[in-house]
Design a protein around this motif. Structure first.
Motif, PDB file in Angstrom:
ATOM      1  N   VAL A   1       0.767  16.709 -11.550  1.00  0.00           N
ATOM      2  CA  VAL A   1       0.079  16.047 -12.649  1.00  0.00           C
ATOM      3  C   VAL A   1      -0.020  14.544 -12.439  1.00  0.00           C
ATOM      4  CG1 VAL A   1       2.180  15.794 -14.036  1.00  0.00           C
ATOM      5  CG2 VAL A   1      -0.041  15.888 -15.177  1.00  0.00           C
ATOM      6  N   ILE A   2       0.939  13.945 -11.740  1.00  0.00           N
ATOM      7  CA  ILE A   2       0.877  12.499 -11.510  1.00  0.00           C
ATOM      8  C   ILE A   2      -0.337  12.158 -10.654  1.00  0.00           C
ATOM      9  CG2 ILE A   2       2.043  10.560 -10.389  1.00  0.00           C
ATOM     10  CD1 ILE A   2       4.698  11.822 -11.313  1.00  0.00           C
ATOM     11  N   ALA A   3      -0.593  12.942  -9.622  1.00  0.00           N
ATOM     12  CA  ALA A   3      -1.780  12.715  -8.795  1.00  0.00           C
ATOM     13  C   ALA A   3      -3.051  12.863  -9.616  1.00  0.00           C
ATOM     14  CB  ALA A   3      -1.799  13.673  -7.607  1.00  0.00           C
ATOM     15  N   GLU A   4      -3.081  13.839 -10.530  1.00  0.00           N
ATOM     16  CA  GLU A   4      -4.254  14.019 -11.373  1.00  0.00           C
ATOM     17  C   GLU A   4      -4.446  12.835 -12.322  1.00  0.00           C
ATOM     18  OE1 GLU A   4      -6.935  16.841 -12.156  1.00  0.00           O
ATOM     19  OE2 GLU A   4      -6.604  15.996 -10.175  1.00  0.00           O
ATOM     20  N   VAL A   5      -3.354  12.258 -12.814  1.00  0.00           N
ATOM     21  CA  VAL A   5      -3.472  11.076 -13.661  1.00  0.00           C
ATOM     22  C   VAL A   5      -4.076   9.918 -12.873  1.00  0.00           C
ATOM     23  CG1 VAL A   5      -2.170   9.332 -14.947  1.00  0.00           C
ATOM     24  CG2 VAL A   5      -1.642  11.757 -15.259  1.00  0.00           C
ATOM     25  N   VAL A   6      -3.639   9.745 -11.637  1.00  0.00           N
ATOM     26  CA  VAL A   6      -4.213   8.679 -10.803  1.00  0.00           C
ATOM     27  C   VAL A   6      -5.691   8.948 -10.543  1.00  0.00           C
ATOM     28  CG1 VAL A   6      -4.135   7.554  -8.542  1.00  0.00           C
ATOM     29  CG2 VAL A   6      -1.999   8.148  -9.725  1.00  0.00           C
ATOM     30  N   ARG A   7      -6.033  10.190 -10.247  1.00  0.00           N
ATOM     31  CA  ARG A   7      -7.436  10.533  -9.960  1.00  0.00           C
ATOM     32  C   ARG A   7      -8.356  10.144 -11.106  1.00  0.00           C
ATOM     33  NH1 ARG A   7     -11.172  14.362 -11.047  1.00  0.00           N
ATOM     34  NH2 ARG A   7      -9.795  15.614 -12.379  1.00  0.00           N
ATOM     35  N   THR A   8      -7.888  10.315 -12.339  1.00  0.00           N
ATOM     36  CA  THR A   8      -8.734  10.050 -13.505  1.00  0.00           C
ATOM     37  C   THR A   8      -8.491   8.670 -14.109  1.00  0.00           C
ATOM     38  OG1 THR A   8      -7.112  11.104 -14.988  1.00  0.00           O
ATOM     39  CG2 THR A   8      -8.840  12.499 -14.054  1.00  0.00           C
ATOM     40  N   TRP A   9      -7.665   7.845 -13.485  1.00  0.00           N
ATOM     41  CA  TRP A   9      -7.363   6.503 -13.997  1.00  0.00           C
ATOM     42  C   TRP A   9      -8.591   5.610 -13.885  1.00  0.00           C
ATOM     43  CZ3 TRP A   9      -2.391   5.747 -15.839  1.00  0.00           C
ATOM     44  CH2 TRP A   9      -2.036   4.445 -16.217  1.00  0.00           C
ATOM     45  N   PRO A  10      -8.836   4.748 -14.863  1.00  0.00           N
ATOM     46  CA  PRO A  10      -9.994   3.851 -14.768  1.00  0.00           C
ATOM     47  C   PRO A  10      -9.975   3.038 -13.471  1.00  0.00           C
ATOM     48  CG  PRO A  10      -9.065   3.784 -16.970  1.00  0.00           C
ATOM     49  CD  PRO A  10      -8.118   4.605 -16.135  1.00  0.00           C
ATOM     50  N   GLY A  11     -11.084   3.060 -12.761  1.00  0.00           N
ATOM     51  CA  GLY A  11     -11.200   2.312 -11.520  1.00  0.00           C
ATOM     52  C   GLY A  11     -10.782   3.067 -10.278  1.00  0.00           C
ATOM     53  N   ALA A  12     -10.274   4.281 -10.426  1.00  0.00           N
ATOM     54  CA  ALA A  12      -9.845   5.040  -9.249  1.00  0.00           C
ATOM     55  C   ALA A  12     -11.047   5.427  -8.391  1.00  0.00           C
ATOM     56  CB  ALA A  12      -9.080   6.284  -9.674  1.00  0.00           C
ATOM     57  N   LEU A  13     -10.852   5.376  -7.085  1.00  0.00           N
ATOM     58  CA  LEU A  13     -11.852   5.825  -6.122  1.00  0.00           C
ATOM     59  C   LEU A  13     -11.294   7.044  -5.397  1.00  0.00           C
ATOM     60  CD1 LEU A  13     -12.867   2.367  -4.569  1.00  0.00           C
ATOM     61  CD2 LEU A  13     -13.937   3.574  -6.487  1.00  0.00           C
ATOM     62  N   ARG A  14     -12.190   7.908  -4.922  1.00  0.00           N
ATOM     63  CA  ARG A  14     -11.750   9.140  -4.281  1.00  0.00           C
ATOM     64  C   ARG A  14     -12.565   9.380  -3.023  1.00  0.00           C
ATOM     65  NH1 ARG A  14     -11.872  15.145  -7.184  1.00  0.00           N
ATOM     66  NH2 ARG A  14     -10.240  16.130  -5.906  1.00  0.00           N
ATOM     67  N   SER A  15     -11.911   9.865  -1.991  1.00  0.00           N
ATOM     68  CA  SER A  15     -12.631  10.168  -0.765  1.00  0.00           C
ATOM     69  C   SER A  15     -13.450  11.448  -0.934  1.00  0.00           C
ATOM     70  CB  SER A  15     -11.664  10.291   0.419  1.00  0.00           C
ATOM     71  OG  SER A  15     -10.853  11.442   0.308  1.00  0.00           O
ATOM     72  N   ASP A  16     -14.367  11.667  -0.006  1.00  0.00           N
ATOM     73  CA  ASP A  16     -15.384  12.707  -0.191  1.00  0.00           C
ATOM     74  C   ASP A  16     -15.153  13.899   0.724  1.00  0.00           C
ATOM     75  OD1 ASP A  16     -17.587  13.701  -1.502  1.00  0.00           O
ATOM     76  OD2 ASP A  16     -19.024  12.847  -0.096  1.00  0.00           O
TER      77      ASP A  16
ATOM     78  N   VAL B   1       0.879  -1.167   0.000  1.00  0.00           N
ATOM     79  CA  VAL B   1       0.000   0.000   0.000  1.00  0.00           C
ATOM     80  C   VAL B   1       0.921   1.222   0.000  1.00  0.00           C
ATOM     81  CG1 VAL B   1      -1.728   1.315   1.279  1.00  0.00           C
ATOM     82  CG2 VAL B   1      -1.850  -1.198   1.193  1.00  0.00           C
ATOM     83  N   LEU B   2       0.841   2.036  -1.044  1.00  0.00           N
ATOM     84  CA  LEU B   2       1.786   3.132  -1.217  1.00  0.00           C
ATOM     85  C   LEU B   2       1.075   4.467  -1.303  1.00  0.00           C
ATOM     86  CD1 LEU B   2       4.755   4.055  -1.802  1.00  0.00           C
ATOM     87  CD2 LEU B   2       4.111   3.996  -4.228  1.00  0.00           C
ATOM     88  N   LEU B   3       1.469   5.398  -0.436  1.00  0.00           N
ATOM     89  CA  LEU B   3       1.034   6.789  -0.534  1.00  0.00           C
ATOM     90  C   LEU B   3       2.133   7.556  -1.253  1.00  0.00           C
ATOM     91  CD1 LEU B   3      -0.721   9.233   0.067  1.00  0.00           C
ATOM     92  CD2 LEU B   3       0.206   9.272   2.394  1.00  0.00           C
ATOM     93  N   LEU B   4       1.822   8.075  -2.436  1.00  0.00           N
ATOM     94  CA  LEU B   4       2.800   8.701  -3.315  1.00  0.00           C
ATOM     95  C   LEU B   4       2.632  10.211  -3.348  1.00  0.00           C
ATOM     96  CD1 LEU B   4       4.978   8.581  -5.594  1.00  0.00           C
ATOM     97  CD2 LEU B   4       3.066   8.280  -7.211  1.00  0.00           C
ATOM     98  N   HIS B   5       3.721  10.925  -3.068  1.00  0.00           N
ATOM     99  CA  HIS B   5       3.820  12.370  -3.292  1.00  0.00           C
ATOM    100  C   HIS B   5       4.884  12.570  -4.359  1.00  0.00           C
ATOM    101  CE1 HIS B   5       1.393  13.280   0.269  1.00  0.00           C
ATOM    102  NE2 HIS B   5       2.082  12.341   0.886  1.00  0.00           N
ATOM    103  N   SER B   6       4.613  13.414  -5.351  1.00  0.00           N
ATOM    104  CA  SER B   6       5.515  13.413  -6.500  1.00  0.00           C
ATOM    105  C   SER B   6       5.615  14.774  -7.170  1.00  0.00           C
ATOM    106  CB  SER B   6       5.028  12.394  -7.533  1.00  0.00           C
ATOM    107  OG  SER B   6       3.710  12.698  -7.962  1.00  0.00           O
ATOM    108  N   SER B   7       6.755  14.961  -7.841  1.00  0.00           N
ATOM    109  CA  SER B   7       6.993  16.090  -8.735  1.00  0.00           C
ATOM    110  C   SER B   7       7.366  15.508 -10.090  1.00  0.00           C
ATOM    111  CB  SER B   7       8.120  16.975  -8.208  1.00  0.00           C
ATOM    112  OG  SER B   7       8.591  17.849  -9.219  1.00  0.00           O
ATOM    113  N   ASN B   8       6.464  15.610 -11.043  1.00  0.00           N
ATOM    114  CA  ASN B   8       6.721  15.022 -12.354  1.00  0.00           C
ATOM    115  C   ASN B   8       7.949  15.649 -13.010  1.00  0.00           C
ATOM    116  OD1 ASN B   8       5.736  13.320 -14.685  1.00  0.00           O
ATOM    117  ND2 ASN B   8       5.680  15.335 -15.646  1.00  0.00           N
ATOM    118  N   ARG B   9       8.120  16.943 -12.864  1.00  0.00           N
ATOM    119  CA  ARG B   9       9.238  17.639 -13.503  1.00  0.00           C
ATOM    120  C   ARG B   9      10.584  17.091 -13.038  1.00  0.00           C
ATOM    121  NH1 ARG B   9       9.065  24.072 -13.225  1.00  0.00           N
ATOM    122  NH2 ARG B   9       7.170  23.572 -14.420  1.00  0.00           N
ATOM    123  N   SER B  10      10.650  16.660 -11.780  1.00  0.00           N
ATOM    124  CA  SER B  10      11.923  16.198 -11.233  1.00  0.00           C
ATOM    125  C   SER B  10      12.401  14.896 -11.869  1.00  0.00           C
ATOM    126  CB  SER B  10      11.787  15.988  -9.720  1.00  0.00           C
ATOM    127  OG  SER B  10      10.980  14.851  -9.447  1.00  0.00           O
TER     128      SER B  10
END
Length: 262
Positions: A107-122, A26-35
């Protein structure tokens, strides 16, 4: 260019495994795509590499926070005129986990948010998105007045013995440290508010009381945690990467805050 050849799904996955990420994590990812430098396929390839390593039994979690759906009275970067505050409160669309974009999460977090099957808290301010086996248990039951505490996705990652990966960013972005804040004895609290979508589809400005988040000492805290040897530091793509156990991190931070914060 900072490399001889583009990074790829395969090369990133190999580097993630070398760092210590494994199938079923189970991985919590924080990221900078540019890096990361040039990646063939961009952020989509980055997410694919992480998912390939985690496998079908793993779970990927990212922050999908919406800081522009907070009380404008507290905005500083930039502030807005006081005359605007009631207009913003009345007319900001209520948080909709299916379509409200995150902001400043990368942008990586946004890609995950819109990935097929992704769930999001409310949660209208600090939602998280998740993909994989434990996605539902991570995002379900996110309470307004426990934004980053035990009943938040951070608490769920803790109970699932998850890991944190800082990919090209530092501990100031290490959201799990807020869980340690919530575990302090009588942490500072304040009223906060957001526009919340109602069951009938209308929007309503809603207020509640919660723990005040403060990242001011996170860099110092993170450096002292790294000094214990509990963080694996390496390279993924062109980025500095830091992988750690989230429960070990949170337990350290809980004790550190009790000793170092007034």
């Amino acid at each position: 260019m900072d490399q001889l050849a583009p990074h790829t799904v395969q090369s990133l996955a190999s580097e993630l495994r070398a760092l210590g990420l494994t199938s079923g994590d189970v991985l919590l990812l924080h990221s900078s795509n540019r890096s990361l430098g040039f990646v063939a396929g961009g952020p989509q390839a980055v997410v694919r590499a992480v998912l390939d390593v985690l496998g079908p039994e793993g779970t990927l979690v990212v922050p999908t926070h919406t800081p522009d759906n907070t009380d404008p009275a507290g905005w500083q970067h930039p502030p807005v005129p006081e005359a605007w505050w009631p207009v913003i409160r009345e007319h900001t669309p209520g948080f909709d986990r299916s379509c409200t974009p995150s902001r400043w999460m990368g942008v990586i977090a946004e890609v995950v948010r819109t990935w097929p099957g992704a769930l999001r808290s409310d949660h209208p301010q600090v939602s998280f998105a998740a993909l994989g086996r434990n996605a539902a248990s991570v995002v379900d039951g996110h309470q307004l007045d426990d934004a980053l505490g035990e009943n938040s996705p951070l608490g769920a990652v803790y109970r699932l013995d998850g890991k944190v990966l800082l990919l090209g960013c530092g501990h100031r972005s290490n959201t799990s440290l807020h869980l340690a804040e919530c575990r302090q004895v009588s942490p500072p609290q304040a009223v906060t508010g957001s526009s919340v979508r109602q069951p009938d589809g209308t929007d309503r400005w809603t207020t509640w009381v919660d723990v005040v988040a403060d990242e001011g000492d996170f860099d110092r805290l993170g450096a002292e945690f790294e000094a214990t040897g509990a963080v694996v530091i390496g390279r993924v793509g062109s980025a500095a990467a830091r992988l750690m156990s989230q429960p070990v991190l949170v337990d350290f931070a809980t004790a550190w805050m009790a000793a170092n914060r007034l």
